[in-house]
Design a protein around this motif. Sequence first.
Motif, PDB file in Angstrom:
ATOM      1  N   TYR A  70       0.815  -1.226   0.000  1.00 13.71           N
ATOM      2  CA  TYR A  70       0.000   0.000   0.000  1.00 13.71           C
ATOM      3  C   TYR A  70       0.844   1.269   0.000  1.00 13.71           C
ATOM      4  O   TYR A  70       0.310   2.375   0.092  1.00 13.71           O
ATOM      5  CB  TYR A  70      -1.031   0.005   1.130  1.00 13.71           C
ATOM      6  N   LEU A  72      -6.908   4.660  -2.139  1.00 14.36           N
ATOM      7  CA  LEU A  72      -6.674   3.235  -2.335  1.00 14.36           C
ATOM      8  C   LEU A  72      -5.715   2.702  -1.274  1.00 14.36           C
ATOM      9  O   LEU A  72      -5.936   1.627  -0.690  1.00 14.36           O
ATOM     10  CB  LEU A  72      -6.104   2.981  -3.735  1.00 14.36           C
ATOM     11  N   ARG A 113      -7.505   2.335   2.026  1.00 18.73           N
ATOM     12  CA  ARG A 113      -8.424   1.188   2.034  1.00 18.73           C
ATOM     13  C   ARG A 113      -7.667  -0.131   2.176  1.00 18.73           C
ATOM     14  O   ARG A 113      -8.112  -1.042   2.873  1.00 18.73           O
ATOM     15  CB  ARG A 113      -9.267   1.181   0.755  1.00 18.73           C
ATOM     16  N   LEU A 114      -6.512  -0.212   1.526  1.00 17.19           N
ATOM     17  CA  LEU A 114      -5.682  -1.409   1.669  1.00 17.19           C
ATOM     18  C   LEU A 114      -5.175  -1.532   3.104  1.00 17.19           C
ATOM     19  O   LEU A 114      -5.162  -2.621   3.688  1.00 17.19           O
ATOM     20  CB  LEU A 114      -4.486  -1.344   0.703  1.00 17.19           C
ATOM     21  N   TYR A 163     -10.360  -2.527   1.232  1.00 16.38           N
ATOM     22  CA  TYR A 163     -10.267  -2.758  -0.219  1.00 16.38           C
ATOM     23  C   TYR A 163     -11.060  -4.005  -0.589  1.00 16.38           C
ATOM     24  O   TYR A 163     -10.976  -5.032   0.081  1.00 16.38           O
ATOM     25  CB  TYR A 163      -8.801  -2.914  -0.612  1.00 16.38           C
ATOM     26  N   GLU A 172      -8.292  -0.521 -10.528  1.00 17.57           N
ATOM     27  CA  GLU A 172      -7.684  -0.584  -9.194  1.00 17.57           C
ATOM     28  C   GLU A 172      -7.176  -1.984  -8.874  1.00 17.57           C
ATOM     29  O   GLU A 172      -6.131  -2.133  -8.233  1.00 17.57           O
ATOM     30  CB  GLU A 172      -8.678  -0.120  -8.129  1.00 17.57           C
ATOM     31  N   VAL A 182      -3.278  -2.792  -7.781  1.00 21.69           N
ATOM     32  CA  VAL A 182      -2.902  -3.497  -6.554  1.00 21.69           C
ATOM     33  C   VAL A 182      -2.230  -4.830  -6.885  1.00 21.69           C
ATOM     34  O   VAL A 182      -1.277  -5.237  -6.216  1.00 21.69           O
ATOM     35  CB  VAL A 182      -4.127  -3.717  -5.643  1.00 21.69           C
TER      36      VAL A 182
END
Length: 391
Positions: free
Chosen positions: A80, A119, A122-123, A128, A156, A160
């Motif tokens: 992340y 993002l 959220r990870l 996520y 996304e 990731v």
Amino acid sequence: MMNGSGKSDSSKVPAKLPNKAEGPAAEAMEGRGLAKGNSPECNALRTQSREGALSALERVRQAAKNDKKQRFTALLHHIYDVDRLRTAYLEVKRGAAAGVDGQTWEQYGEALEENLHDLSQRLKRGAYRARPVRRVYIPKVGKPGELRPLGVPTLEDKIVQRATVEVLNAIYEQDFLGFSYGFRPGRSPHLALDALAVGIGTKKVGWVLDADIRRFYDTLDHGWLVKFIEHRVADRRVVRLIQKWLKAGVLEEGKRIQSEVGTVQGGSISPLLSNIYLHYVLDLWVQQWRQKQAHGEVIFVRFADDFVAGFQHRHEAERFLAELRERFAKFGLELHADKTRIVEFGRYAEQNRRKRGGGKPETFNFLGFTHSCGKTRKGHFTVLRQTMRKR
């Protein structure tokens, strides 16, 4: 190098022997208990520069190289890291098809930093969510009328997955064996073809096992895959991240399809996951078989799920094949009955077949090329390669 008939002359290939595994086996076989030990790396700084991120990953790489049994407990922060996510975004094809959410590369980039930081957060907090991949079909090469399914992840998910692959490669590139060539940094189909030609040309190969795994990407078992990953990855958050992609499923004609087996071709993570699976199921087993079971010489080259083995003795090729079928059955894999065969091939194949009243040595296909026995202008044995007719 191509000869006058449009075939390549493998005698021109540099005399390297990449068929030997680089270093000792990365792990014991799948039956052993999980190794103990934690990762020594410290938590990354929040605002880590790209150079800092690479430096932190280098520490992971060195730790993995120095201790083949170490399990890494703190990996998610490498994934992340905003700089790593930004790099992953820039590596995504700009004109690539959009996933189920319809978001394009350009749209995401309009508020790139805001999107990447969101993002990342959220990870970090586990919020996520992986989205189903959108299934599309493309024509199969050399097979008119046949289609091959591909999965298109959301943007996304692509970002990731790319970041995750970069982090996990730091570990698994220390583990993967020298005869594995598919979808690895600094490796290519041409290197695999050269390794095969050099192996057949310099070793006492008289028989070749031309093998085909039946629907490998559709039958890879999620349970076994997670067990294999846990040999090295003790960070449960990273394991759950991978499980999210495995369980996300496929969206086709408005219906979501989920399965406990298979990994969808098209995602950045799929080649790495398939390499991990075959590393434990096939590569380590081959290395052990060659060292402990074989009396004659054995070569092996694998590119993704496509592999070829060469043997000095026919009876060992047959025993290897029989034991490989049993091995695969344990892990939910199966060799394609119609596409797996043992062919007489090598420097003495033509002479031996002539003594028995047989015809020319048989050919086999690997990575889009038909391989046949030939001779150089000076009369020395060589492996000839010619593009497969159907291509």
